[in-house]
Design an enzyme around this catalytic site. Structure first.
Site, PDB file in Angstrom:
ATOM      1  CG  PHE A 234      -0.297  -0.245   2.540  1.00 21.51           C
ATOM      2  CD1 PHE A 234       0.255   0.807   3.258  1.00 21.51           C
ATOM      3  CD2 PHE A 234      -0.233  -1.523   3.086  1.00 21.51           C
ATOM      4  CE1 PHE A 234       0.859   0.595   4.496  1.00 21.51           C
ATOM      5  CE2 PHE A 234       0.376  -1.746   4.329  1.00 21.51           C
ATOM      6  CZ  PHE A 234       0.926  -0.676   5.028  1.00 21.51           C
TER       7      PHE A 234
ATOM      8  NE  ARG B 269      -1.952   3.746  16.948  1.00 24.03           N
ATOM      9  CZ  ARG B 269      -1.635   3.481  15.674  1.00 24.03           C
ATOM     10  NH1 ARG B 269      -1.162   4.445  14.886  1.00 24.03           N
ATOM     11  NH2 ARG B 269      -1.797   2.287  15.177  1.00 24.03           N
TER      12      ARG B 269
ATOM     13  CB  THR C 211      -5.166   0.042  10.287  1.00 23.04           C
ATOM     14  OG1 THR C 211      -4.213   0.218  11.349  1.00 23.04           O
ATOM     15  CG2 THR C 211      -4.573   0.507   8.980  1.00 23.04           C
TER      16      THR C 211
ATOM     17  NE  ARG D  75      -7.573   5.345  10.999  1.00 23.39           N
ATOM     18  CZ  ARG D  75      -6.351   4.909  11.251  1.00 23.39           C
ATOM     19  NH1 ARG D  75      -6.161   3.824  11.993  1.00 23.39           N
ATOM     20  NH2 ARG D  75      -5.307   5.551  10.776  1.00 23.39           N
TER      21      ARG D  75
ATOM     22  CG  ASN E 272      -6.910   5.258   7.617  1.00 25.44           C
ATOM     23  OD1 ASN E 272      -6.326   6.282   7.270  1.00 25.44           O
ATOM     24  ND2 ASN E 272      -6.274   4.173   8.008  1.00 25.44           N
TER      25      ASN E 272
ATOM     26  CG  HIS F 117       0.008   9.388  10.799  1.00 23.38           C
ATOM     27  ND1 HIS F 117       0.529   8.139  10.563  1.00 23.38           N
ATOM     28  CD2 HIS F 117       0.867  10.007  11.664  1.00 23.38           C
ATOM     29  CE1 HIS F 117       1.670   8.010  11.239  1.00 23.38           C
ATOM     30  NE2 HIS F 117       1.891   9.132  11.919  1.00 23.38           N
TER      31      HIS F 117
HETATM   32  O1  CDP Z   1      -2.563   4.389  10.460  1.00 26.58           O
HETATM   33  P1  CDP Z   1      -2.237   3.153  11.253  1.00 26.58           P
HETATM   34  O2  CDP Z   1      -1.077   3.341  12.202  1.00 26.58           O
HETATM   35  O3  CDP Z   1      -3.462   2.607  11.920  1.00 26.58           O
HETATM   36  O4  CDP Z   1      -1.818   2.019  10.199  1.00 26.58           O
HETATM   37  P2  CDP Z   1      -0.374   1.607   9.604  1.00 26.58           P
HETATM   38  O5  CDP Z   1      -0.240   0.148   9.739  1.00 26.58           O
HETATM   39  O6  CDP Z   1       0.707   2.457  10.187  1.00 26.58           O
HETATM   40  O7  CDP Z   1      -0.528   1.929   8.060  1.00 26.58           O
HETATM   41  C1  CDP Z   1      -0.439   3.244   7.575  1.00 26.58           C
HETATM   42  C2  CDP Z   1      -1.594   3.511   6.648  1.00 26.58           C
HETATM   43  O8  CDP Z   1      -1.505   2.641   5.523  1.00 26.58           O
HETATM   44  C3  CDP Z   1      -2.965   3.245   7.236  1.00 26.58           C
HETATM   45  O9  CDP Z   1      -3.469   4.302   8.024  1.00 26.58           O
HETATM   46  C4  CDP Z   1      -3.780   3.040   5.970  1.00 26.58           C
HETATM   47  O10 CDP Z   1      -4.119   4.266   5.372  1.00 26.58           O
HETATM   48  C5  CDP Z   1      -2.797   2.310   5.065  1.00 26.58           C
HETATM   49  N1  CDP Z   1      -2.976   0.845   5.104  1.00 26.58           N
HETATM   50  C6  CDP Z   1      -3.867   0.247   4.241  1.00 26.58           C
HETATM   51  O11 CDP Z   1      -4.495   0.948   3.445  1.00 26.58           O
HETATM   52  N2  CDP Z   1      -4.058  -1.112   4.258  1.00 26.58           N
HETATM   53  C7  CDP Z   1      -3.383  -1.879   5.136  1.00 26.58           C
HETATM   54  N3  CDP Z   1      -3.601  -3.206   5.149  1.00 26.58           N
HETATM   55  C8  CDP Z   1      -2.478  -1.295   6.040  1.00 26.58           C
HETATM   56  C9  CDP Z   1      -2.289   0.085   6.007  1.00 26.58           C
HETATM   57 MG    MG Z   2       0.919   3.769  11.726  1.00 27.35          MG
END
Ligand code: CDP
Ligand code: MG
Length: 147
Positions: free
Chosen positions: A51, A79, A85, A96, A106, A109
């Site tokens: 992604f 968080r 996520t 979210r 979403n 960040h």
């Molecule tokens: O934002 P968060 O820390 O919850 O997730 P992350 O694992 O740090 O991933 C960063 C961003 O990548 C997420 O907020 C999503 O926008 C995207 N992502 C996604 O679209 N699909 C996934 N399976 C994992 C992440």
């Molecule tokens: Mg993250």
């Protein structure tokens, strides 16, 4: 950070307001258009993941609002308020869970540990943050007993 979809949808201050109402204190706030170099630094931990390219594309597409929030347990509280996520797995009541449908839209960040918070703050606010105390903070912190 409010991602571009939050600003495009016109809910930026609605979302920021949730954090403020919870009791957290703004130490920095900035609206900016993110260039590719900043996006790559911000998402360096995700380089190589399926992604990654989409993430960089979305965050550079339109302005974001970067902020620093301070308060007891700030990282865990933020968080949990942001939610899972993948929004279809996020609990109702989280940002979210209340406002989003898919992972790449979403809305928010949030730093996930003190170390990532420190490096992200340095990246987005190289000039530093603003330290101050509010009178109300002693009513929301166990360190500052009401007297
Ligand atoms: O934002 P968060 O820390 O919850 O997730 P992350 O694992 O740090 O991933 C960063 C961003 O990548 C997420 O907020 C999503 O926008 C995207 N992502 C996604 O679209 N699909 C996934 N399976 C994992 C992440
Ligand atoms: Mg993250």
């Amino acid at each position: 950070m409010l991602k571009p979809d939050a600003i495009q949808r016109g809910i930026a201050f609605e979302l920021l307001s949730r954090f403020e109402k919870r009791g957290l204190r703004f130490a920095a706030l900035r609206l900016l258009k993110v260039d590719r170099a900043m996006a790559e630094k911000h998402y360096a931990v995700h380089k190589g993941k399926f992604f990654y390219d989409d993430l960089v594309k979305v965050i550079t597409a339109s302005p974001v609002v970067a902020s620093v929030l301070e308060g007891p347990n700030a990282i865990a509280v933020v968080r949990s308020m942001v939610g899972s996520t993948r929004p279809h797995e996020a609990t109702e009541g989280s940002i979210r869970g209340d406002y989003a449908l898919v992972g790449l839209r979403n809305l928010v960040h949030a730093s996930d540990a003190p170390e990532t918070a420190a490096s992200e703050i340095a990246l987005w606010f190289p000039e530093g943050v603003v330290s101050y105390a509010r009178d109300i903070d002693r009513w929301m912190s166990e360190d500052k007993a009401p007297s």
